[in-house]
Design an enzyme around this catalytic site. Structure first.
Site, PDB file in Angstrom:
ATOM      1  CG  HIS A 137      -0.362   0.047   2.541  1.00 35.91           C
ATOM      2  ND1 HIS A 137      -0.022   1.220   3.171  1.00 35.91           N
ATOM      3  CD2 HIS A 137      -0.023  -0.944   3.402  1.00 35.91           C
ATOM      4  CE1 HIS A 137       0.488   0.955   4.368  1.00 35.91           C
ATOM      5  NE2 HIS A 137       0.507  -0.356   4.529  1.00 35.91           N
TER       6      HIS A 137
ATOM      7  CG  ASP B 106      -2.720   4.080   2.742  1.00 36.40           C
ATOM      8  OD1 ASP B 106      -2.283   3.020   2.251  1.00 36.40           O
ATOM      9  OD2 ASP B 106      -3.483   4.108   3.724  1.00 36.40           O
TER      10      ASP B 106
ATOM     11  CG  ASP C 161       3.257   0.526   7.588  1.00 37.04           C
ATOM     12  OD1 ASP C 161       2.774  -0.122   6.643  1.00 37.04           O
ATOM     13  OD2 ASP C 161       2.619   0.843   8.604  1.00 37.04           O
TER      14      ASP C 161
ATOM     15  CD  GLU D 213      -2.793  -1.472   5.994  1.00 34.22           C
ATOM     16  OE1 GLU D 213      -2.924  -2.381   6.838  1.00 34.22           O
ATOM     17  OE2 GLU D 213      -2.148  -0.421   6.215  1.00 34.22           O
ATOM     18  CD  GLU D 214      -0.798   2.477   7.577  1.00 38.18           C
ATOM     19  OE1 GLU D 214      -1.486   2.073   8.539  1.00 38.18           O
ATOM     20  OE2 GLU D 214       0.386   2.136   7.426  1.00 38.18           O
TER      21      GLU D 214
ATOM     22  CG  HIS E 228       1.280   2.624  12.515  1.00 34.94           C
ATOM     23  ND1 HIS E 228       0.039   2.099  12.827  1.00 34.94           N
ATOM     24  CD2 HIS E 228       1.536   2.216  11.250  1.00 34.94           C
ATOM     25  CE1 HIS E 228      -0.416   1.401  11.802  1.00 34.94           C
ATOM     26  NE2 HIS E 228       0.483   1.462  10.830  1.00 34.94           N
TER      27      HIS E 228
END
Length: 457
Positions: A95, A97, A128, A159-160, A425
């Site tokens: 992903h 995003d 990520d 996805e996030e 994150h």
């Protein structure tokens, strides 16, 4: 590796080594795009990120490269490399995003200016999951756009945010995404030099709770005492989510056990960033608490800033509560249990409203038997020079359960582009550059292992 045609490399290690500098440069270009789809202010950036990924797929020899989306959804990229006769089709997922930064001023270097320190590339999305995007593209470059199997590249854009429109996207593009094997480069390895395959993931639900006590603000001196305030009510309610040991107190949730050896506690504490003297919460082994038990966190509270307070009783207060779910649980059932727990624990007759959030991810336990997993074990062990570690993951990838339902016959492999120090994150997210190279080599070997054996006369 056997010769697979004049346009395909016979020395895969050399081919991977040759493409890594360009892959890193393109990774840095992607990191510079703040594709935070969860923030409407970055919607255009997310579209720009999808356009950049699509251009890279085109340059890597992709056919029918498309940027797709459903109503209300983020832009995703689909591209194809047709299968040679008799070869399976492998879907490569990542992903583009990224998470919000958590405060640009808290980073050692600017979050969207990729910076190398100590062999790691720092930046939001560096691990990520823009590293996952570039892992796939680097492999396709190493094969000069002619991989030994069919490849469908699917790079999602939300996805996030919990992939809220993924179900609709899969329904609309089912034929374009059909495959025999799915490789998801959105997990983590247990160590930089140890490859990992993720075999289970926790699910995820979240709710917003709002409590109301008053029609308007009230003077805390005149009315304080007999009249309570909403923020105190909210705090008391949120405190009921854990028992005295720190285990989740919401009834009816699934838990599991494992015999897997725990990580070294000092290393684990360091990777998590725990302050000296802070205790781990909950009961059971660390791996059980991380992989196979629910976890609850309060993600945010609407409240006045401490430098802007007045001596008033607050009429309303609101918080977002996130809950991770153990494999075997049901997201809808668990979300109702969380809402009912909050509603039943609000004190003093305060009014309460609990609203489901946008992001829902079902927990997943993968079937690790069959030829695709055997191929992955051989490929990753060869690339890293050590045996593959198969383990659970406390995080959630909504895509996995959705795709498993849509294509129940496809084997699902969840691989790592991060390590415990990547701080996904978090502040100062980073990618270990040596591990990035190992991951590209491993995935390139995997495609070779999945190809049909050459016929002999």
């Amino acid at each position: 590796m056997p010769d697979q045609g004049e346009d395909r490399p016979t020395d895969l290690v050399a081919a991977v080594t040759a493409v890594l500098p360009g892959a890193r440069a393109d990774l840095e270009r992607l990191v510079r795009i703040p594709s935070i789809w969860a923030d409407p202010a970055h919607a255009d950036d997310t579209r720009r990120s999808a356009e950049a990924v699509a251009a890279l797929a085109q340059d890597a020899g992709g056919n029918d490269v498309r940027i797709v989306a459903v109503e209300g959804g983020a832009p995703a990229v689909i591209a194809h490399w047709p299968a040679p006769p008799g070869a399976p089709t492998v879907l490569l997922y990542a992903h583009h995003d990224v998470q919000p930064t958590g405060g640009d001023d808290l980073w050692t270097s600017p979050p969207f200016e990729p910076t190398e320190r100590g062999g790691r590339l720092y930046g939001r999305g560096a691990a990520d999951d823009k590293a996952g995007v570039m892992t796939h593209l680097a492999v396709l470059r190493a094969y000069r756009g002619r991989p030994p199997v069919g490849v469908t590249l699917f790079v999602e854009g939300e996805e996030e945010s919990g992939s809220p429109t993924l179900t609709a996207l899969l329904q609309e593009y089912r034929d374009a995404l059909a495959c025999d094997v799915i490789v998801i480069a959105d997990s983590a390895n247990p160590a930089v030099d140890v490859p990992g395959l993720t075999t289970s993931l926790r699910g995820l639900v979240d709710v917003t709770i709002e409590v109301a006590m008053l029609e308007r603000q009230a003077h805390s001196g005149v009315f304080g005492g007999p009249v309570g305030d909403a923020l105190t009510v909210l705090c008391r309610t949120l405190a009921t989510l854990h028992d005295e040991h720190g285990d989740v107190a919401v009834p009816g949730l699934v838990t599991g056990t494992t015999d897997a050896p725990d990580p070294d506690e000092a290393t684990y504490r360091g990777d998590a960033g725990l302050l000296p003297g802070v205790e781990l919460i909950g009961t059971g082994s660390v791996n059980e608490r991380s992989w196979l038990k629910p976890a609850v966190a309060v993600l945010g509270i609407d409240a006045p800033r401490t430098d802007q307070v007045a001596n008033v009783l607050l009429p309303r207060a609101r918080a977002v509560v996130s809950m991770r779910l153990a494999p075997g649980d049901d997201a809808a059932k668990a979300e109702r249990a969380l809402a009912e727990h909050l509603e039943s624990h609000v004190p003093w007759g305060a009014q309460v409203t609990v609203t489901p959030g946008r992001g829902v991810a079902e927990p997943t336990a993968l079937d690790t038997t069959g030829p695709a997993y055997d191929a992955a074990r051989r490929a990753f062990s060869a690339a890293y020079g050590t045996a593959v570690v198969e383990s659970g993951l406390g995080g959630s990838i909504p895509f996995i359960a959705e795709f498993a339902r849509t294509f129940p016959g496809a084997a699902v492999l969840v691989t790592g582009v991060g390590d415990p120090a990547s701080r996904w994150h978090g502040i100062d997210e980073s990618l270990h550059l040596k591990m990035f190279g190992l991951g590209v080599h491993a995935e390139a070997l995997l495609l070779a292992e999945l190809a049909p054996a050459p016929r002999t006369a």
